[in-house]
Write a protein that holds these residues in place. Structure first.
Motif, mmCIF file in Angstrom:
data_model
loop_
_atom_site.group_PDB
_atom_site.id
_atom_site.type_symbol
_atom_site.label_atom_id
_atom_site.label_comp_id
_atom_site.label_asym_id
_atom_site.label_seq_id
_atom_site.Cartn_x
_atom_site.Cartn_y
_atom_site.Cartn_z
ATOM 1 N N ASN A 125 0.741 3.992 -2.951
ATOM 2 C CA ASN A 125 0.468 5.401 -2.657
ATOM 3 C C ASN A 125 1.567 6.295 -3.220
ATOM 4 O O ASN A 125 1.284 7.373 -3.752
ATOM 5 C CB ASN A 125 0.295 5.635 -1.153
ATOM 6 C CG ASN A 125 -1.103 5.336 -0.704
ATOM 7 O OD1 ASN A 125 -2.072 5.818 -1.280
ATOM 8 N ND2 ASN A 125 -1.228 4.531 0.336
ATOM 9 N N GLU A 126 2.797 5.860 -3.141
ATOM 10 C CA GLU A 126 3.909 6.629 -3.703
ATOM 11 C C GLU A 126 3.778 6.715 -5.222
ATOM 12 O O GLU A 126 3.976 7.784 -5.813
ATOM 13 C CB GLU A 126 5.250 5.996 -3.319
ATOM 14 C CG GLU A 126 6.450 6.770 -3.788
ATOM 15 C CD GLU A 126 6.611 8.139 -3.151
ATOM 16 O OE1 GLU A 126 7.250 9.011 -3.788
ATOM 17 O OE2 GLU A 126 6.092 8.364 -2.036
ATOM 18 N N VAL A 137 -6.954 10.408 -8.538
ATOM 19 C CA VAL A 137 -5.854 9.900 -7.715
ATOM 20 C C VAL A 137 -6.280 9.848 -6.247
ATOM 21 O O VAL A 137 -6.027 8.863 -5.551
ATOM 22 C CB VAL A 137 -4.577 10.747 -7.903
ATOM 23 C CG1 VAL A 137 -3.510 10.374 -6.895
ATOM 24 C CG2 VAL A 137 -4.049 10.579 -9.329
ATOM 25 N N ALA A 138 -6.962 10.878 -5.782
ATOM 26 C CA ALA A 138 -7.442 10.898 -4.390
ATOM 27 C C ALA A 138 -8.443 9.768 -4.155
ATOM 28 O O ALA A 138 -8.416 9.109 -3.108
ATOM 29 C CB ALA A 138 -8.066 12.244 -4.067
ATOM 30 N N LEU A 189 0.988 6.469 -6.964
ATOM 31 C CA LEU A 189 -0.150 7.365 -7.245
ATOM 32 C C LEU A 189 0.264 8.828 -7.130
ATOM 33 O O LEU A 189 -0.130 9.657 -7.945
ATOM 34 C CB LEU A 189 -1.306 7.075 -6.289
ATOM 35 C CG LEU A 189 -2.102 5.798 -6.551
ATOM 36 C CD1 LEU A 189 -3.064 5.522 -5.399
ATOM 37 C CD2 LEU A 189 -2.842 5.880 -7.874
ATOM 38 N N SER A 190 1.078 9.147 -6.121
ATOM 39 C CA SER A 190 1.472 10.537 -5.901
ATOM 40 C C SER A 190 2.367 11.076 -7.012
ATOM 41 O O SER A 190 2.489 12.285 -7.190
ATOM 42 C CB SER A 190 2.178 10.696 -4.553
ATOM 43 O OG SER A 190 3.496 10.173 -4.605
ATOM 44 N N ALA A 194 -6.500 6.527 -3.916
ATOM 45 C CA ALA A 194 -5.808 6.443 -2.633
ATOM 46 C C ALA A 194 -6.792 6.099 -1.515
ATOM 47 O O ALA A 194 -6.477 5.304 -0.621
ATOM 48 C CB ALA A 194 -5.091 7.753 -2.336
ATOM 49 N N LYS A 195 -7.978 6.672 -1.572
ATOM 50 C CA LYS A 195 -9.006 6.376 -0.569
ATOM 51 C C LYS A 195 -9.430 4.905 -0.670
ATOM 52 O O LYS A 195 -9.541 4.213 0.345
ATOM 53 C CB LYS A 195 -10.214 7.288 -0.759
ATOM 54 C CG LYS A 195 -11.308 7.033 0.243
ATOM 55 C CD LYS A 195 -12.485 7.977 0.039
ATOM 56 C CE LYS A 195 -13.584 7.677 1.052
ATOM 57 N NZ LYS A 195 -14.754 8.519 0.843
ATOM 58 N N LEU A 199 -7.696 2.476 -1.841
ATOM 59 C CA LEU A 199 -6.555 1.660 -1.446
ATOM 60 C C LEU A 199 -6.500 1.459 0.065
ATOM 61 O O LEU A 199 -6.085 0.406 0.542
ATOM 62 C CB LEU A 199 -5.265 2.311 -1.959
ATOM 63 C CG LEU A 199 -3.976 1.545 -1.778
ATOM 64 C CD1 LEU A 199 -4.051 0.183 -2.448
ATOM 65 C CD2 LEU A 199 -2.821 2.345 -2.345
ATOM 66 N N ARG A 200 -6.951 2.454 0.818
ATOM 67 C CA ARG A 200 -6.931 2.316 2.286
ATOM 68 C C ARG A 200 -7.764 1.134 2.755
ATOM 69 O O ARG A 200 -7.446 0.521 3.780
ATOM 70 C CB ARG A 200 -7.418 3.601 2.950
ATOM 71 C CG ARG A 200 -6.415 4.733 2.885
ATOM 72 C CD ARG A 200 -6.768 5.877 3.814
ATOM 73 N NE ARG A 200 -7.921 6.645 3.392
ATOM 74 C CZ ARG A 200 -7.888 7.681 2.564
ATOM 75 N NH1 ARG A 200 -6.729 8.076 2.065
ATOM 76 N NH2 ARG A 200 -8.983 8.323 2.244
ATOM 77 N N LYS A 255 0.826 -1.210 0.000
ATOM 78 C CA LYS A 255 0.000 0.000 0.000
ATOM 79 C C LYS A 255 0.860 1.260 0.000
ATOM 80 O O LYS A 255 0.559 2.224 -0.704
ATOM 81 C CB LYS A 255 -0.936 0.010 1.209
ATOM 82 C CG LYS A 255 -2.089 -0.954 1.087
ATOM 83 C CD LYS A 255 -2.964 -0.841 2.332
ATOM 84 C CE LYS A 255 -4.169 -1.708 2.255
ATOM 85 N NZ LYS A 255 -5.079 -1.506 3.400
ATOM 86 N N ARG A 256 1.947 1.251 0.771
ATOM 87 C CA ARG A 256 2.853 2.407 0.773
ATOM 88 C C ARG A 256 3.443 2.621 -0.616
ATOM 89 O O ARG A 256 3.508 3.753 -1.111
ATOM 90 C CB ARG A 256 3.971 2.225 1.808
ATOM 91 C CG ARG A 256 3.544 2.473 3.236
ATOM 92 C CD ARG A 256 4.731 2.576 4.191
ATOM 93 N NE ARG A 256 5.643 1.451 4.128
ATOM 94 C CZ ARG A 256 5.510 0.323 4.831
ATOM 95 N NH1 ARG A 256 4.493 0.172 5.648
ATOM 96 N NH2 ARG A 256 6.397 -0.639 4.724
#
Length: 117
Positions: A14-15, A50-51, A17-18, A54-55, A57-58, A10-11
């Protein structure tokens, strides 16, 4: 995949995606004994998409059963038919069986596959 492995995956996602640019397109799928497409197919990497990814993905967990890599890649390669030039990033902690057949399938689908294990 569970515990530290899913947290690390997940980390990493997220990277990734950013770092996407608005002109990039992406989709997010997860797999086990079946495949689940988490995001709309090939969304433009605009801030809202992207947001949302990320949501989503949590709440992703490793709860889809065993690692059916061939089925997962087959379904994801079929998505690539809709958008030429798509690359596939696979993050797994599972052992991959039949790697030669998977490589041949990727070549036939004209897909580039990157694996982090």
């Amino acid at each position: 995949m569970g515990g530290d492995s899913i947290a690390a995956a997940k980390r990493a996602l997220n990277e990734i995606l950013s770092r996407l640019q608005p002109q990039d397109r992406f989709s997010l799928s997860r797999f086990g004994s079946h495949v689940e497409h988490v995001t709309p197919l090939f969304a433009a990497a605009e801030s809202g998409a992207v947001a949302a990814a990320a949501k989503a993905l949590r709440s992703v967990d490793a709860d889809l059963g065993g690692t059916a890599m061939e089925r997962a890649l087959t379904e994801v390669f079929a998505l690539g038919d809709r958008l030429s030039g798509a690359d596939v990033l696979v993050i797994t902690d599972g052992e991959v069986f039949g790697a030669d057949a998977l490589v041949a399938r990727a070549r036939a689908a004209q897909q580039r596959v990157f694996v982090v294990g």
